[in-house]
Enzyme design. Structure first.
Site, mmCIF file in Angstrom:
data_model
loop_
_atom_site.group_PDB
_atom_site.id
_atom_site.type_symbol
_atom_site.label_atom_id
_atom_site.label_comp_id
_atom_site.label_asym_id
_atom_site.label_seq_id
_atom_site.Cartn_x
_atom_site.Cartn_y
_atom_site.Cartn_z
ATOM 1 N N LYS A 329 19.976 -37.390 -30.527
ATOM 2 C CA LYS A 329 18.755 -37.372 -29.715
ATOM 3 C C LYS A 329 17.568 -37.978 -30.451
ATOM 4 C CE LYS A 329 19.331 -33.879 -26.150
ATOM 5 N NZ LYS A 329 18.891 -32.572 -25.615
ATOM 6 N N HIS A 354 23.242 -40.068 -26.353
ATOM 7 C CA HIS A 354 22.934 -39.277 -27.550
ATOM 8 C C HIS A 354 24.159 -38.652 -28.203
ATOM 9 C CE1 HIS A 354 22.713 -35.544 -25.019
ATOM 10 N NE2 HIS A 354 23.007 -34.945 -26.149
ATOM 11 N N HIS A 378 29.809 -31.872 -26.557
ATOM 12 C CA HIS A 378 29.140 -30.698 -25.979
ATOM 13 C C HIS A 378 28.671 -30.898 -24.540
ATOM 14 C CE1 HIS A 378 25.866 -33.020 -27.905
ATOM 15 N NE2 HIS A 378 25.067 -32.500 -26.981
ATOM 16 N N HIS A 379 28.780 -32.117 -24.023
ATOM 17 C CA HIS A 379 28.460 -32.358 -22.601
ATOM 18 C C HIS A 379 29.714 -32.716 -21.789
ATOM 19 C CE1 HIS A 379 24.125 -31.927 -22.703
ATOM 20 N NE2 HIS A 379 24.062 -32.698 -23.763
#
Length: 454
Positions: A329, A354, A378-379
């Site tokens: 990020k 990111h 994580h997404h």
């Protein structure tokens, strides 16, 4: 003589060089500053080449080395403020600002080109007027935050006060016209003087070439730069083999393998935890809406892991992955991260980069390579509709699923630009509906058990 310190991770013996770890992570700082990949590493090489003609002790050489690698540690802390004050893309602003000298003409041109350039006429005039009226205070505030935060994070990573003060003094100028303290001449730490010169050389080399870099050194000598150091840098740039060495694909490996990279510093498990925590501070400083996010995700991750019977060693590994999962990020503009309304398709495509950047950065660090894939997932979702890779349930490890649950829980229960933090009951209600399609039922149950115990 090189000292290769060893420690154990997941029952494997690994050789760790502090310079390699922090040099690899410095690529994240390059993203924040809008600089070409490897900027901090090249600055380190430049500064250490110059240091060869200075009478420095091994300790001083080591301190200079890490000042150069970590000069931009505080760079994320003023990104949101730059975006808010200048109504502009902070990354483009920072990239272009490094080409500006202290002349009034260049300063005004930069201001007009970079203040509210995408806004309507009235808003732009108001923003430009505000910056012109309060320019000294605004520049002072932006520089102060960056320098103070960078020094603070250096101390968190066990570096000497000389390194911390040098990072704090990066933007001081020889003639006293720099920030934040207006130091003059030899009041400015030597490491700061070398780092500023190395930074400007690398920026001008990348944009305009060696002749332009030399011309800039001559122009700013005695104003920005120590006039005794400028000839040393120019002599370096005039070496017949300079450009070949500077552009050598092996330059980074040479920097990481050099003696100052690990002199007197033992990297053990505790130190790795501190490095991960320190870089989590850099990550979360990028936006006021992510303040504390990485640390909270690490706490939730650890709680879930404890409920699921993870070993102490593996919990430590997972906590590091959580602390660093959003390091990518740093390469996303605050115009997107802090946008109060809905993102456009183009903006969302940029956001989806990111985790890709997180994976690229962590993969550079030998001791973090095995966690890079976990951190970058994580997404992802069980139904394959996540990003960046659209991984299927079969591809998602339990580690990935735990980190996803922890990240979603914190995202729902913390303030965001587009909404306030949700009450616990509402957040859990939303996550209830995500079970099976986005999140794993066992990992989510472990989170609920941990919450109940707390």
């Amino acid at each position: 003589m090189q000292s290769h310190h060893q420690f154990s991770i997941a029952s494997a013996t690994t050789v760790v060089r502090l310079g390699e770890i922090l040099g690899a992570l410095s690529h994240a700082l390059d993203l924040t500053e809008g600089q070409p990949n490897g900027h901090c590493v090249r600055c380190c090489w430049l500064g250490m080449q110059v240091a060869q003609v200075l009478d420095l002790t091994p300790t001083q050489l080591s301190d200079l080395y890490f000042t150069l690698l970590l000069k931009d540690l505080g760079c994320s802390s003023n990104a949101a403020r730059i975006c808010a004050l200048y109504l502009t893309d902070d990354i483009r602003f920072k990239r272009d600002f490094k080409l500006v000298d202290s002349s009034a003409r260049q300063g005004l041109e930069f201001l007009l080109n970079h203040t509210a350039s995408q806004s309507g006429l009235v808003q732009r005039l108001r923003a430009v007027s505000n910056v012109l009226k309060n320019s000294d205070d605004i520049v002072g505030e932006v520089m102060q935050v960056r320098c103070d935060r960078g020094a603070e994070i250096a101390r968190m990573m066990r570096f000497s006060e000389d390194v911390a003060e040098a990072i704090a003094g990066l933007d001081e100028h020889w003639d006293g016209g720099g920030r934040p303290a207006g130091l003059r001449g030899v009041e400015i730490p030597l490491y700061s003087r070398i780092a500023l010169l190395a930074q400007v050389v690398d920026v001008f080399m990348a944009e305009l070439g060696v002749d332009a870099a030399i011309a800039e050194l001559k122009t700013r000598s005695g104003h920005w730069f120590d006039p005794d150091l400028v000839p040393v840098f120019i002599e370096l740039l005039l070496r017949p083999d300079f450009e070949a060495e500077f552009n050598d694909p092996e330059l980074e490996a040479l920097v990481f393998a050099s003696e100052p990279a690990h002199t007197g510093r033992v990297v053990d498990e505790d130190y790795l935890d501190e490095i991960a925590s320190a870089f989590a501070q850099v990550i979360d400083a990028k936006s006021p809406f992510t303040h504390g996010h990485s640390e909270r995700v690490a706490q939730y991750t650890d709680s879930i892991c404890a409920e699921m019977g993870y070993s102490t060693e593996r919990r430590r590994w997972m906590a590091r992955a959580a602390l660093l999962h959003d390091i990518g990020k740093l390469g996303i503009s605050n115009t997107i991260l802090d946008k109060p309304g809905s993102l456009t398709d183009t903006e969302f495509d940029l956001i989806k980069l990111h985790p890709v950047m997180s994976k690229e950065i962590l993969s550079r660090v030998s001791v973090f390579q095995d966690m890079a894939v976990t951190a970058a997932a994580h997404h992802e979702r069980l139904d394959g509709k996540g990003y960046p890779d659209g991984m299927s349930a079969e591809d998602l490890t339990r580690d990935m699923r735990i980190l996803t649950v922890a990240d979603i829980f914190d995202a729902l229960t913390a303030d965001r630009p587009y909404r306030p933090a949700m009450p616990l009951e509402k957040a859990l209600s939303i996550m209830d509906d995500m079970v099976g399609c986005a999140i794993d039922i066992d990992c989510y149950a472990a989170l609920q058990d941990a919450i109940a115990k707390s």
